[in-house]
Design a protein around this motif. Sequence first.
Motif, mmCIF file in Angstrom:
data_model
loop_
_atom_site.group_PDB
_atom_site.id
_atom_site.type_symbol
_atom_site.label_atom_id
_atom_site.label_comp_id
_atom_site.label_asym_id
_atom_site.label_seq_id
_atom_site.Cartn_x
_atom_site.Cartn_y
_atom_site.Cartn_z
ATOM 1 N N PHE A 246 -19.385 -4.688 -32.589
ATOM 2 C CA PHE A 246 -18.927 -4.899 -31.202
ATOM 3 C C PHE A 246 -19.811 -6.424 -31.557
ATOM 4 C CE2 PHE A 246 -22.841 -2.674 -31.768
ATOM 5 C CZ PHE A 246 -24.368 -3.784 -30.884
ATOM 6 N N SER A 247 -19.404 -7.024 -30.008
ATOM 7 C CA SER A 247 -20.622 -8.504 -30.289
ATOM 8 C C SER A 247 -21.401 -8.364 -28.170
ATOM 9 C CB SER A 247 -19.850 -9.982 -30.208
ATOM 10 O OG SER A 247 -18.887 -9.551 -29.701
ATOM 11 N N PHE A 248 -21.556 -8.935 -28.424
ATOM 12 C CA PHE A 248 -22.706 -9.852 -27.083
ATOM 13 C C PHE A 248 -22.284 -11.243 -27.017
ATOM 14 C CE2 PHE A 248 -25.155 -5.336 -26.648
ATOM 15 C CZ PHE A 248 -25.664 -5.195 -25.487
ATOM 16 N N SER A 249 -21.942 -11.208 -25.772
ATOM 17 C CA SER A 249 -21.554 -13.094 -25.299
ATOM 18 C C SER A 249 -21.778 -13.091 -23.999
ATOM 19 C CB SER A 249 -20.646 -12.908 -25.561
ATOM 20 O OG SER A 249 -20.249 -14.746 -25.312
ATOM 21 N N GLN B 14 -7.551 0.962 -19.742
ATOM 22 C CA GLN B 14 -9.204 0.988 -19.480
ATOM 23 C C GLN B 14 -9.412 2.325 -20.431
ATOM 24 O OE1 GLN B 14 -11.329 1.204 -15.736
ATOM 25 N NE2 GLN B 14 -9.344 2.052 -15.494
ATOM 26 N N ALA B 15 -10.509 2.593 -21.122
ATOM 27 C CA ALA B 15 -10.994 3.657 -22.108
ATOM 28 C C ALA B 15 -12.083 3.573 -21.360
ATOM 29 C CB ALA B 15 -11.137 3.634 -23.246
ATOM 30 N N GLN B 16 -13.131 4.629 -21.599
ATOM 31 C CA GLN B 16 -14.618 4.711 -21.777
ATOM 32 C C GLN B 16 -14.359 5.068 -23.237
ATOM 33 O OE1 GLN B 16 -16.908 5.062 -19.492
ATOM 34 N NE2 GLN B 16 -18.590 6.227 -20.419
ATOM 35 N N ILE C 87 -25.146 4.377 -29.080
ATOM 36 C CA ILE C 87 -26.239 3.920 -27.800
ATOM 37 C C ILE C 87 -25.715 3.196 -26.872
ATOM 38 C CG2 ILE C 87 -27.213 3.082 -30.212
ATOM 39 C CD1 ILE C 87 -26.366 -0.205 -29.310
ATOM 40 N N SER C 88 -26.826 3.804 -25.716
ATOM 41 C CA SER C 88 -26.878 3.810 -24.326
ATOM 42 C C SER C 88 -26.272 2.324 -24.081
ATOM 43 C CB SER C 88 -27.942 3.988 -23.799
ATOM 44 O OG SER C 88 -28.825 3.100 -24.037
ATOM 45 N N GLU C 89 -26.392 1.062 -24.390
ATOM 46 C CA GLU C 89 -26.143 0.112 -24.196
ATOM 47 C C GLU C 89 -24.460 -0.092 -24.249
ATOM 48 O OE1 GLU C 89 -30.198 -0.298 -25.469
ATOM 49 O OE2 GLU C 89 -28.643 0.564 -26.371
ATOM 50 N N LEU C 90 -23.576 0.691 -24.955
ATOM 51 C CA LEU C 90 -22.165 0.156 -25.499
ATOM 52 C C LEU C 90 -22.178 1.230 -24.291
ATOM 53 C CD1 LEU C 90 -22.333 -0.491 -28.724
ATOM 54 C CD2 LEU C 90 -22.617 -2.241 -27.481
ATOM 55 N N LEU D 203 -11.351 -5.017 -26.358
ATOM 56 C CA LEU D 203 -11.998 -4.495 -25.749
ATOM 57 C C LEU D 203 -13.199 -5.269 -24.452
ATOM 58 C CD1 LEU D 203 -11.297 -2.089 -27.389
ATOM 59 C CD2 LEU D 203 -10.916 -0.428 -25.146
ATOM 60 N N SER D 204 -12.868 -5.317 -23.591
ATOM 61 C CA SER D 204 -13.827 -6.300 -23.125
ATOM 62 C C SER D 204 -14.927 -4.777 -21.436
ATOM 63 C CB SER D 204 -13.827 -7.357 -22.752
ATOM 64 O OG SER D 204 -14.047 -7.986 -21.467
ATOM 65 N N ASN D 205 -16.043 -5.222 -22.118
ATOM 66 C CA ASN D 205 -16.790 -3.846 -20.736
ATOM 67 C C ASN D 205 -16.806 -4.587 -19.640
ATOM 68 O OD1 ASN D 205 -18.750 -6.226 -21.228
ATOM 69 N ND2 ASN D 205 -20.382 -4.479 -20.864
ATOM 70 N N ASN D 206 -16.670 -5.884 -19.403
ATOM 71 C CA ASN D 206 -16.666 -6.760 -17.562
ATOM 72 C C ASN D 206 -15.166 -7.267 -17.243
ATOM 73 O OD1 ASN D 206 -16.522 -9.086 -19.331
ATOM 74 N ND2 ASN D 206 -17.776 -10.519 -19.298
ATOM 75 N N PHE D 207 -14.434 -6.892 -18.396
ATOM 76 C CA PHE D 207 -13.264 -7.016 -17.770
ATOM 77 C C PHE D 207 -13.034 -8.439 -17.286
ATOM 78 C CE2 PHE D 207 -12.987 -2.275 -17.301
ATOM 79 C CZ PHE D 207 -12.143 -2.103 -16.896
ATOM 80 N N ASN D 208 -13.179 -9.218 -18.467
ATOM 81 C CA ASN D 208 -12.777 -10.527 -17.647
ATOM 82 C C ASN D 208 -11.996 -10.914 -18.426
ATOM 83 O OD1 ASN D 208 -13.144 -13.269 -17.510
ATOM 84 N ND2 ASN D 208 -14.375 -14.326 -19.466
ATOM 85 N N ALA D 209 -11.334 -11.582 -18.311
ATOM 86 C CA ALA D 209 -9.499 -12.191 -19.591
ATOM 87 C C ALA D 209 -9.057 -13.556 -19.305
ATOM 88 C CB ALA D 209 -8.271 -11.739 -18.991
#
Length: 493
Positions: free
Chosen positions: A212-215, A386-388, A393-396, A424-430
């Motif tokens: 994973f990565s943060f951006s 979408q998938a859970q 770790i809680s942040e992910l 996969l993106s957690n903020n659904f940004n496409a």
Amino acid sequence: MLKILINGEEVITDQNISIKEEFLSTSSFILNGVYPKSWEENRDYTSNFYFPQDYSQCLIYFDETLIFAGVVKNSGNISLNPREPHTCDLQVLSYKTFLSEGNTLDFVIANKSVEEAIQMVVNAVSGYGFTVGTIDIAKKDDIIGAYSTLDKSAYDVLQYIADITNSKWYTSRIDDNTLAVNFYDSDKMAQAPDIEYTQEYWEANNIQDMSFSFSTNDYRNKQVMTSSAVYGNVEQTQTILANGYDTTYLAEQKIGAINSITVGGTPATFATSDEKDLGITADFYYTVNNNQFEAATVYTAGTEIEINYIPIVQGREVIINPTEINRINNQLGINGNISRYEQRNDATSSSELQSIGQSYIQFKGKAEITLTIQTYENDLFQIGQQAQFNAPISELTDTYMVKSKTIDIIQVNDIRYLFYTYTLSNNFNAETAINYFDNQRSKANGNISQGEYISRNVDIENTALIIFDNAELIEVEMGDNILNAPLNAPFTQ
């Protein structure tokens, strides 16, 4: 077993293949050293030449399963050396390219629901193999009063509809030459099984790697939306005295739509200039987005002419997420506003500007966590699902949208291996995947132009402050890793 057909003829490629499918943009990849399989019979690679015509159909199968369908776009690197094999390299695109390259549209969507508008657009390009798929959005019954598609591609208009409805759209393959166009609200997208961080999950799904990565590259918590020409929300009434010789009169603001005109207290008829050209007669004529209107006759000096109209004004909307602003303010002890500005001349009402800005804050108003999962010979997800993620770790721990899928076909000796890599993106940004053909054009083209009649009156606030808490409206105020073989990697936690 890999099988590639171009215009129904089986061909061979001598290199690895990497096919990337994205949420919005057209898939594009290269096939290297391509030649017909029939050449293998006499192994004469120098006497013949091979280069299929552009827009030849390309189908790719793996173990008899269709994994890609598209068209050949360009051919290159064809040697003319009589001592060299006369193979070629091919660029291949998915059928989605025809949403941009196909016929541009030239009709007005007038007083149609969002669902009907989608159907109109898809019907206009149905000859390219597109059909309407699933439309599961809350605003599908909302009315689009008048939107001009002139000179826009189907891609342009579909993206516009997604923007104003705060929804997501993408295509899915039905067969080898048909794509469905789907619209979903972000919370209604097809649900894939949960992603688990367990040894059993990794082994059952042939998981090879996960990272994973943060951006925050496109992050903002304040969005300013402007449009140069939108309908005002306050009716304008103006009284003009005729001078006895002029037939052209000036309104104080540009006219969007006239509600009424009276001459000496008596109601008068009116029509647009376009309607005049069609033979419709009236007492007065006007042109949308112009402050002049013209009388069909000269009125006596001193005659009172009263006009009531909806003006065309400049629109500006401000959308903020105070929770995020306060978070940054508390962390740094400085102003927490992270702002973005965008001019959208394709929007003609405050609600459209608000919806577009709201979608930006919703999908870009928090740091994007990108989850990357690689599997071996197991097609785990489809674009748009979408998938859970039940993360360690809680942040992910969050819900993620599948925004891209890469299919890697790796050849080792005489064996080919198939790997899938999902992003996969957690903020659904496409939007990072928006087709470059259309991104700027769709935003820059105005919807209201001289001589174009817009049949609706809509509210517009010159300035509005839309307050969000966790991207929900709560208040409105005016104002290349090459893998040589499957990795049966041990799992550790």
